[in-house]
Scaffold this active site. Structure first.
Site, PDB file in Angstrom:
ATOM      1  CG  ASP A 162       7.939  -5.522   5.775  1.00  0.00           C
ATOM      2  OD1 ASP A 162       7.496  -4.369   5.653  1.00  0.00           O
ATOM      3  OD2 ASP A 162       7.780  -6.411   4.919  1.00  0.00           O
ATOM      4  CG  ASP A 215       1.930  -5.794   2.900  1.00  0.00           C
ATOM      5  OD1 ASP A 215       0.861  -6.413   2.937  1.00  0.00           O
ATOM      6  OD2 ASP A 215       2.006  -4.556   3.041  1.00  0.00           O
TER       7      ASP A 215
END
Length: 219
Positions: free
Chosen positions: A8, A10
């Site tokens: 991922d 953020d």
């Protein structure tokens, strides 16, 4: 055998959540919406913009939600100019490169944000595959983004490991069948294990991560 690491963005590659909070507050403050840590944790982290603005501005139209999202992401890119990669990321990417383990990105963020963020932290060229919200019909928590990454990598779920920091992201990774590390940049270990994390780590220096990778490399 381990063939890919899937990240991922953020809260996983970089601790960008405080900047996102500022951007949401800047855009939604004039609408009377208070963006504090509780709202951010419960209604924003890991969610798509479509879901976020539908929740926070229920009386606005879809087209208005889209315009708020555009303004928020523009504000984020303007504010996100001095971010650093999460501790140990460079070491992990180097380790993967030396062993021909491919690197992929799976994010609910738009491509403009992904490009900006990867450039800011200096890792753009490290990613063989990038899946953003524009690439899929359904974002996380649906497993489709991770399934798309696996398809583009040409591997099965058993040949990859995922890194996620949010409940929706973890649900997506586990729904795709991936062994998944929960990053503790915003939530607790209990939060992440409750939604399926196989293990939790605070950063990429964690010895448990390295023990797992070495074992998985030779499985």
């Amino acid at each position: 055998m381990l063939k890919a690491l899937i990240f991922d963005m953020d809260g996983t590659l970089v601790h960008s959540d405080p900047v996102h909070l500022l951007a949401f507050a800047e855009v939604l403050g004039p609408e009377g919406v208070v963006i504090d840590d509780v709202v951010f944790r419960n209604s924003i982290i890991g969610h798509t913009n479509e879901s976020i603005f539908a929740t926070l501005l229920p009386d606005h139209s879809v087209s208005e939600h889209e315009e708020f999202a555009r303004r928020k992401e523009a504000a984020f890119r303007r504010l996100a100019t001095d971010l650093k990669p999460l501790d140990g990321l460079g070491k992990l990417l180097d380790w993967a490169d030396e062993r021909d383990i491919r690197i992929a990105l799976v994010t609910n963020a738009p491509i403009l944000n992904a490009t900006h963020m990867l450039d800011i932290i200096g890792v753009t060229k490290r990613f063989a595959v990038t899946v953003t919200i524009e690439d899929v019909a359904r974002g996380k928590p649906d497993p489709l983004p991770y399934l798309t990454a696996l398809e583009r990598l040409g591997i099965g779920a058993g040949e990859a490991v995922a890194f996620e920091d949010s409940p929706s992201g973890m649900k997506a990774a586990k729904g795709a069948g991936l062994y998944s590390f929960g990053m503790l940049t915003g939530l607790t270990a209990e939060d992440m294990t409750s939604v399926g994390a196989d293990c939790t780590i605070t950063d990429f220096h964690d010895q448990g991560l390295w023990d797992f990778l070495e074992k998985r490399l030779h499985a």
